[in-house]
Design an enzyme around this catalytic site. Structure first.
Site, PDB file in Angstrom:
ATOM      1  N   GLU A 160       0.826  -1.192   0.000  1.00  0.00           N
ATOM      2  CA  GLU A 160       0.000   0.000   0.000  1.00  0.00           C
ATOM      3  C   GLU A 160       0.871   1.256   0.000  1.00  0.00           C
ATOM      4  O   GLU A 160       2.021   1.215   0.469  1.00  0.00           O
ATOM      5  CB  GLU A 160      -0.923   0.019   1.229  1.00  0.00           C
ATOM      6  N   GLU A 402      10.354  -8.945  -1.899  1.00  0.00           N
ATOM      7  CA  GLU A 402      10.224  -9.961  -0.840  1.00  0.00           C
ATOM      8  C   GLU A 402      10.827  -9.507   0.488  1.00  0.00           C
ATOM      9  O   GLU A 402      11.338 -10.311   1.261  1.00  0.00           O
ATOM     10  CB  GLU A 402      10.878 -11.288  -1.279  1.00  0.00           C
ATOM     11  N   ALA A 404      12.775  -5.693   1.911  1.00  0.00           N
ATOM     12  CA  ALA A 404      14.023  -4.975   1.660  1.00  0.00           C
ATOM     13  C   ALA A 404      15.145  -5.605   2.472  1.00  0.00           C
ATOM     14  O   ALA A 404      14.940  -6.063   3.598  1.00  0.00           O
ATOM     15  CB  ALA A 404      13.868  -3.503   2.024  1.00  0.00           C
TER      16      ALA A 404
END
Length: 620
Positions: A160, A402, A404
């Site tokens: 988001e 997947e 940082a």
């Protein structure tokens, strides 16, 4: 049914206590061709089909990059050969590949084109996988066969604008529908792979649930479809790399989701998100390893062909240093992937930390490798039509995908410090998500860890003579990691969660140890099978990696010992505080201070949404 992760052992977690749990890594697993010949043949068939698409010109990474989408004909060809069914169980029309087989197929796809890797990873490893691991039987029967056949693509809509991929703190909200038959969903998702094409989307939103007599909001996973009223694709985005893959902005406006489309349990969506991402980290690491292999091949061919100063670049010692470093580190990263994949197949080990380590190491590696290739190619590395600049652009995203790498290092370090002691249960959940429940975690006391330290500190396995010194150093460094962990907890106590630079060093030490041990174990297996004389190449790769890894480990440890790290970190905080106060670099210019107009200021949300002006591609 497999045991909960909390009850499973972890090689990495044990290393933080000085315990070398070699049974979790030794003997190193056999290749897939020995463990499951039938599955290995399936993998080979899929890779052959993939290679045929390259030969025929159907797959053209340069074309994908320029047009910024993957042709429908490619997706159809993937569906026909089974590449869209690799993670779906056979009972629902899929191929039901193991973690090892899936990782190998994904690696082959990603090495050919990173954008195709994203398409496969989102469809197979995230969207379809969420239904596989959390869907009920009716949901599986309804959606998995069509996904396996490629009638539509799957997407995974978590990220988001406000919270990124922090599943616990997403801001999308649901409330019960007035008729009590479902949920009304409102929110916005961005950077959603396959989002404009997908017919089945696993998404997440906060739902109200009762907890201890109070109403609280917790994430829930849902299956949604684009034909549901209130669903809208708000354009797609332009990117630095992986341009062939398409990331969309999704908007939910009073979107009605019936109860039979809740994925898993209400309020338990975080588990769905985490379980899907763990498998994704393995496949991403595999893709980075296979990409590094391919890039090293490109590096070698260019270095042999390009003549400068009377000879090929490959004759220069600096070029050879780069070749050797890339080769040894690729060998180590591949060793981690092999160990991790087999552990996931066995499903008796908690591999969350190992998956994070492999992803961090492999993604850093492929970026360095692409950068060295651009450097070697000089001007050709920076311009089209040569592909080197595209390789660099495509590899950059892996350090963000997947999770940082900075966050994953904290994940490894914070989980490692909790130790296996039973009395740490009350904070284990919080440590697994280091950015929630800060107060609870900061109550972590050093005396609780002391009882967990000092277990099996030596290998019992037999090693070839050439590796004995390296094994001795692994044992020594495992003890030093345990000691450094205990000292960090004792020293910082309630502040350990806030000392990210300390936790990061501990994580880097653990990553080096996991890489080194996996590499030694892999080569030892080859020696046992073939004899040392037939493994001179692998022995050299292993020795070079162990020497360089050991030096990196010593550097991290030195910064933790005494006051060295504290001095460095204090200076970093002081300088950073000044930079923040100045709003950037403010020292007088060494030549002449002149007025330069500031760059345009971007907000985090509004400008991103305004920038999403590319129209969505036709849906399948």
């Amino acid at each position: 049914m497999s045991a909960p992760a909390a009850t499973k052992p972890s090689f990495l977690r044990d290393l933080f206590t000085g315990n070398i749990n070699e049974a979790l890594l030794l003997p190193y697993p056999a290749p897939l061709s020995e463990r499951d010949p039938d599955e290995a043949r399936t993998v080979q068939r899929l890779v052959d089909a993939l290679n045929d698409m390259v030969t025929s010109g159907l797959i053209d990474p340069q074309r994908f990059d320029e047009q910024e989408f993957i042709d429908e004909a490619v997706i159809q060809a993937f569906a026909e050969c089974g590449l869209l069914a690799i993670s779906i169980p056979k009972a629902y029309g899929g191929l039901g590949l193991s973690a090892s087989a899936y990782a190998r197929v994904f690696g082959a796809v990603a090495a050919i084109d990173a954008s195709l890797g994203v398409l496969i990873g989102v469809h197979c490893g995230l969207g379809s996988k969420a239904v596989v691991i959390a869907g009920n039987e009716a949901q599986k029967q309804r959606y998995l066969p069509m996904l396996a056949r490629g009638e539509t693509l799957a997407a995974y809509a978590l990220t988001e604008p406000e919270t990124g991929s922090d599943a616990q703190h997403i801001v999308s909200r649901t409330e019960r529908s007035p008729d009590g038959t479902g949920w009304i969903l409102n929110g916005r998702k961005h950077w959603i792979g396959n989002g404009q094409r997908a017919g089945v989307i696993a998404t997440f939103a906060q739902t109200p649930i009762e907890r201890d007599g109070k109403i609280v909001h917790r994430p829930t996973a849902f299956i949604i479809r684009p034909d549901m009223p209130g669903f809208r694709v708000d354009g797609t985005i332009h990117k630095l790399g992986i341009r062939g893959s398409t990331q969309a902005e999704l908007v939910y406006e009073n979107l009605f989701v019936p109860d039979d489309h809740v994925l898993g349990e209400v309020g338990k969506g975080f588990r769905v998100a985490v379980n899907a991402l763990n498998g994704g980290r393995l496949s991403l690491a595999s893709g980075c390893v296979q990409g590094s292999k391919r890039l090293l091949g490109e590096f070698t061919r260019y270095a042999e062909a390009r003549t400068q100063f009377g000879g090929p670049l490959a004759n220069f010692e600096i070029t050879q240093r780069k070749m050797a470093t890339i080769a040894s580190e690729t060998y180590a990263a591949e060793s981690m992937v092999g160990a991790l994949a087999a552990a996931m197949d066995g499903d008796v080990v908690d591999v969350a930390l190992e998956a994070a380590c492999a992803k961090v190491y492999a993604s850093d590696l492929v970026w360095r490798t692409a950068d060295e290739l651009v450097q070697l190619a000089g001007g050709r590395g920076f311009v089209k039509p040569w592909p080197y600049e595209r390789y660099l652009r495509d590899t950059r995203i892996n350090r963000i995908f997947e999770g940082a790498n900075e966050i994953l290092r904290l994940f490894v370090g914070l989980n490692g410090i909790q130790g296996p002691a039973e009395e740490l249960k009350e904070i284990a959940g919080a440590l697994r998500n280091p950015f929630q429940n800060w107060v609870l975690v900061s109550g972590f006391a050093a005396d609780r860890v002391k009882t967990a330290l000092g277990k099996r500190d030596r290998f019992e396995a037999s090693w070839h003579n050439v590796f004995r010194k390296h094994v001795t150093y692994v044992e020594k460094h495992a003890a030093e990691l345990a000691k450094a962990t205990q000292e960090a907890i004792t020293k910082h106590r309630k502040e350990i969660l806030n000392r990210q630079l300390v936790v990061e060093r501990l994580a880097d030490m653990a990553i080096e140890l996991y890489a080194r041990t996996s590499t030694l174990a892999r080569t030892q297996r080859l020696i046992d099978e073939r004899g040392a004389d037939a493994c001179t190449r692998e022995i050299a790769l292993t020795e070079l990696f162990c020497l360089q890894s050991g030096r990196r480990f010593r550097g991290f440890l030195t910064e933790l010992e005494g006051n060295t790290g504290d001095t460095i970190d204090d200076l970093r905080r002081s300088v950073a505080a000044q930079v923040r106060a100045d709003g950037g670099y403010a020292s007088p210019d060494v030549l002449l201070d002149v007025v330069i107009p500031p760059l345009r200021t971007w907000s985090l949300v509004r400008d991103e949404q305004a920038a999403s002006t590319q129209p969505p591609l036709p849906k399948r």
